[in-house]
Design an enzyme around this catalytic site. Structure first.
Site, PDB file in Angstrom:
ATOM      1  N   SER A   1       0.854  -1.291  -0.011  1.00  0.00           N
ATOM      2  CA  SER A   1       0.072   0.092   0.030  1.00  0.00           C
ATOM      3  C   SER A   1       0.931   1.216  -0.002  1.00  0.00           C
ATOM      4  CB  SER A   1      -1.010  -0.054   1.296  1.00  0.00           C
ATOM      5  OG  SER A   1      -1.870   1.111   1.345  1.00  0.00           O
TER       6      SER A   1
ATOM      7  N   TYR B   1      -4.298   8.273  -6.772  1.00  0.00           N
ATOM      8  CA  TYR B   1      -3.024   7.408  -6.220  1.00  0.00           C
ATOM      9  C   TYR B   1      -3.783   7.141  -4.751  1.00  0.00           C
ATOM     10  CZ  TYR B   1       1.194   5.579  -4.750  1.00  0.00           C
ATOM     11  OH  TYR B   1       2.059   4.559  -3.986  1.00  0.00           O
TER      12      TYR B   1
ATOM     13  N   LYS C   1      -4.719   3.597  -2.747  1.00  0.00           N
ATOM     14  CA  LYS C   1      -4.036   3.054  -1.639  1.00  0.00           C
ATOM     15  C   LYS C   1      -4.916   2.925  -0.390  1.00  0.00           C
ATOM     16  CE  LYS C   1      -0.080   2.192  -3.837  1.00  0.00           C
ATOM     17  NZ  LYS C   1       0.177   0.798  -4.126  1.00  0.00           N
TER      18      LYS C   1
HETATM   19  N1  LIG Z   1       8.879   4.063  -3.645  1.00  0.00           N
HETATM   20  C1  LIG Z   1       8.005   4.540  -2.651  1.00  0.00           C
HETATM   21  O1  LIG Z   1       8.229   5.728  -1.912  1.00  0.00           O
HETATM   22  C2  LIG Z   1       6.712   3.891  -2.579  1.00  0.00           C
HETATM   23  C3  LIG Z   1       6.003   4.544  -1.586  1.00  0.00           C
HETATM   24  C4  LIG Z   1       4.724   3.971  -1.121  1.00  0.00           C
HETATM   25  C5  LIG Z   1       4.137   3.118  -1.775  1.00  0.00           C
HETATM   26  N2  LIG Z   1       4.878   2.476  -2.740  1.00  0.00           N
HETATM   27  C6  LIG Z   1       4.238   1.424  -3.542  1.00  0.00           C
HETATM   28  O2  LIG Z   1       5.366   0.314  -3.779  1.00  0.00           O
HETATM   29  C7  LIG Z   1       5.005  -0.527  -4.972  1.00  0.00           C
HETATM   30  C8  LIG Z   1       6.043  -0.621  -5.651  1.00  0.00           C
HETATM   31  O3  LIG Z   1       6.425   0.575  -6.443  1.00  0.00           O
HETATM   32  P1  LIG Z   1       7.939   1.265  -6.664  1.00  0.00           P
HETATM   33  O4  LIG Z   1       8.224   2.286  -5.677  1.00  0.00           O
HETATM   34  O5  LIG Z   1       8.852   0.098  -6.370  1.00  0.00           O
HETATM   35  O6  LIG Z   1       8.015   1.808  -7.942  1.00  0.00           O
HETATM   36  P2  LIG Z   1       8.409   1.233  -9.330  1.00  0.00           P
HETATM   37  O7  LIG Z   1      10.067   1.111  -9.442  1.00  0.00           O
HETATM   38  O8  LIG Z   1       7.822   2.171 -10.481  1.00  0.00           O
HETATM   39  O9  LIG Z   1       7.849  -0.069  -9.344  1.00  0.00           O
HETATM   40  C9  LIG Z   1       6.364  -0.496  -9.666  1.00  0.00           C
HETATM   41  C10 LIG Z   1       6.452  -1.684 -10.491  1.00  0.00           C
HETATM   42  O10 LIG Z   1       4.959  -2.186 -10.769  1.00  0.00           O
HETATM   43  C11 LIG Z   1       4.999  -2.937 -12.004  1.00  0.00           C
HETATM   44  N3  LIG Z   1       3.691  -2.651 -12.505  1.00  0.00           N
HETATM   45  C12 LIG Z   1       3.460  -1.650 -13.076  1.00  0.00           C
HETATM   46  N4  LIG Z   1       2.048  -1.962 -13.663  1.00  0.00           N
HETATM   47  C13 LIG Z   1       1.925  -3.190 -13.850  1.00  0.00           C
HETATM   48  C14 LIG Z   1       1.004  -3.935 -14.431  1.00  0.00           C
HETATM   49  N5  LIG Z   1      -0.034  -3.518 -15.141  1.00  0.00           N
HETATM   50  N6  LIG Z   1       1.328  -5.323 -14.359  1.00  0.00           N
HETATM   51  C15 LIG Z   1       2.454  -5.803 -13.643  1.00  0.00           C
HETATM   52  N7  LIG Z   1       3.234  -5.030 -12.866  1.00  0.00           N
HETATM   53  C16 LIG Z   1       3.190  -3.640 -13.071  1.00  0.00           C
HETATM   54  C17 LIG Z   1       6.048  -2.111 -12.635  1.00  0.00           C
HETATM   55  O11 LIG Z   1       6.718  -3.082 -13.553  1.00  0.00           O
HETATM   56  P3  LIG Z   1       6.387  -3.176 -15.197  1.00  0.00           P
HETATM   57  O12 LIG Z   1       6.230  -1.603 -15.542  1.00  0.00           O
HETATM   58  O13 LIG Z   1       7.482  -3.883 -15.720  1.00  0.00           O
HETATM   59  O14 LIG Z   1       5.192  -3.890 -15.220  1.00  0.00           O
HETATM   60  C18 LIG Z   1       7.269  -2.010 -11.529  1.00  0.00           C
HETATM   61  O15 LIG Z   1       8.202  -2.762 -11.457  1.00  0.00           O
HETATM   62  C19 LIG Z   1       3.967   0.519  -5.658  1.00  0.00           C
HETATM   63  O16 LIG Z   1       2.594  -0.439  -5.175  1.00  0.00           O
HETATM   64  C20 LIG Z   1       3.921   1.614  -5.044  1.00  0.00           C
HETATM   65  O17 LIG Z   1       2.582   2.298  -5.095  1.00  0.00           O
HETATM   66  C21 LIG Z   1       6.154   2.951  -3.257  1.00  0.00           C
END
Ligand SMILES: NC(=O)c1ccc[n+]([C@@H]2O[C@H](COP(=O)([O-])OP(=O)(O)OC[C@H]3O[C@@H](n4cnc5c(N)ncnc54)[C@H](OP(=O)(O)O)[C@@H]3O)[C@@H](O)[C@H]2O)c1
Length: 304
Positions: free
Chosen positions: A182, A197, A201
């Protein structure tokens, strides 16, 4: 006292794991942390095969297995499930982690003289975002997450069936687990990163609660991760805006009004949480939302 040694408490040896969004960011940290610490198979799912292969290349050889998958397509989820089922009899933990931010959907900044945007300016900024963009965020983050969990239920159940029968006085090993990523965005409300977004979440928080309650009878645990700010493809622009091209993990990287601990989350912060959550010692954790944000959630209305 061997049972209280860290090597026993936090062991993830032989775990079989599926991670969506395993080709980048937090999903890649999950995959590497589990593979490095003895998981036997880590299936990484995502749309970009090159990114998935790069995750595999950064882990001990042969442990991380790329599986192409778009979580917004049932057909794609089903074929990913079949690909995984051909290579394992069970899945101990499913990380439903894939997600998108989508375009920023928030009120415009104040004018140079400090006056807030008029309601017309606010409406124009928000109404100009195509409805499809709003729906796309919900589709990936909520619908895709939900169907990901449904798709992998049989392999999670198979993991439970492998457990030994309960024995009086002997701790039963952890049951199968779903972990949904989340965000603190699901809790804060005064200044949304993006209406879509944040709403998505908040929905994933609710999914954790609904699924943990409704899967309890099947002994499939469901927990949620609530990250604050970690460098990733999604969040990198915030790091860049504060002058950090990578990292931002040393104290003083961000103002305390933005993150009380004044730094972004590190690989170590996240990997440690993941290894613990996947280990024997988190076997009693169920229906929880685990916040890892350096205190950001308590101040986020004040700052990005
Ligand atoms: N980084 C932060 O500060 C943060 C904070 C709070 C929450 N989050 C959450 O953490 C999770 C991971 O995000 P991240 O920060 O690591 O960003 P990220 O590097 O952009 O990773 C997002 C991942 O989701 C995959 N994805 C997106 N759409 C998809 C689809 N239709 N089917 C399959 N895979 C899909 C992408 O892979 P492909 O594009 O190759 O499909 C990518 O590897 C997300 O749910 C995000 O909301 C992150």
């Amino acid at each position: 006292m061997a049972h209280l040694e860290a090597s026993n408490l936090f062991s993830v040896k032989e775990r079989v794991v599926v991670i969506t969004g395993g080709g980048s960011g937090l999903g890649r940290i999950m995959a590497r942390a589990l593979a490095i610490n003895g998981a036997s198979k880590v299936f990484v799912l995502g749309r970009r095969e090159d990114a998935l292969r790069e995750t595999a290349a950064q882990a001990p050889e042969g442990i991380v297995i790329p599986v192409k998958c778009d979580i917004t397509s049932k057909e794609s989820l089903e074929s990913a499930y079949q690909a995984v089922a051909e290579q394992t009899t069970h899945v101990d933990i499913l990380f439903a982690n894939g997600g998108i931010l989508g375009p920023l959907m928030r009120s415009p900044d104040a004018h140079a003289d400090g006056t807030p945007p008029s309601l017309t300016e606010l409406r124009d900024a928000l109404f100009n975002v195509p409805m499809e963009e709003f729906t796309r965020v919900l589709n990936v983050n909520v619908t895709g997450t939900y169907y990901t969990v449904l798709a992998f239920l049989p392999l999670l159940e198979a993991a439970n069936k492998r457990r030994p029968a309960p024995q009086e006085g002997v701790l039963t090993p952890p049951s199968a687990q779903v972990v949904i990523t989340s965000s603190i965005a699901g809790f804060v409300r005064k200044v949304p990163f993006s209406y879509a977004y944040n709403a998505s979440k908040a929905s994933t928080n609710q999914l954790v609660k609904l699924l943990s309650t409704n899967l309890a009878d099947y002994k499939i645990r469901v927990n949620g991760l609530v990250p604050g700010l970690y460098d990733s493809e999604m969040a990198n622009n915030i790091f860049v805006a504060h002058g950090h091209t990578t990292g931002g993990v040393s104290e003083g990287s961000f103002p305390k009004e933005m993150i009380p601990l004044t730094r972004g989350g590190s690989e170590e912060d996240f990997a440690g949480l993941i290894v613990w959550l996947a280990s024997n010692s988190a076997g009693y954790v169920n229906g929880n939302l685990l916040v890892t944000d350096g205190g950001r959630m308590s101040v986020v209305p004040n700052s990005y």
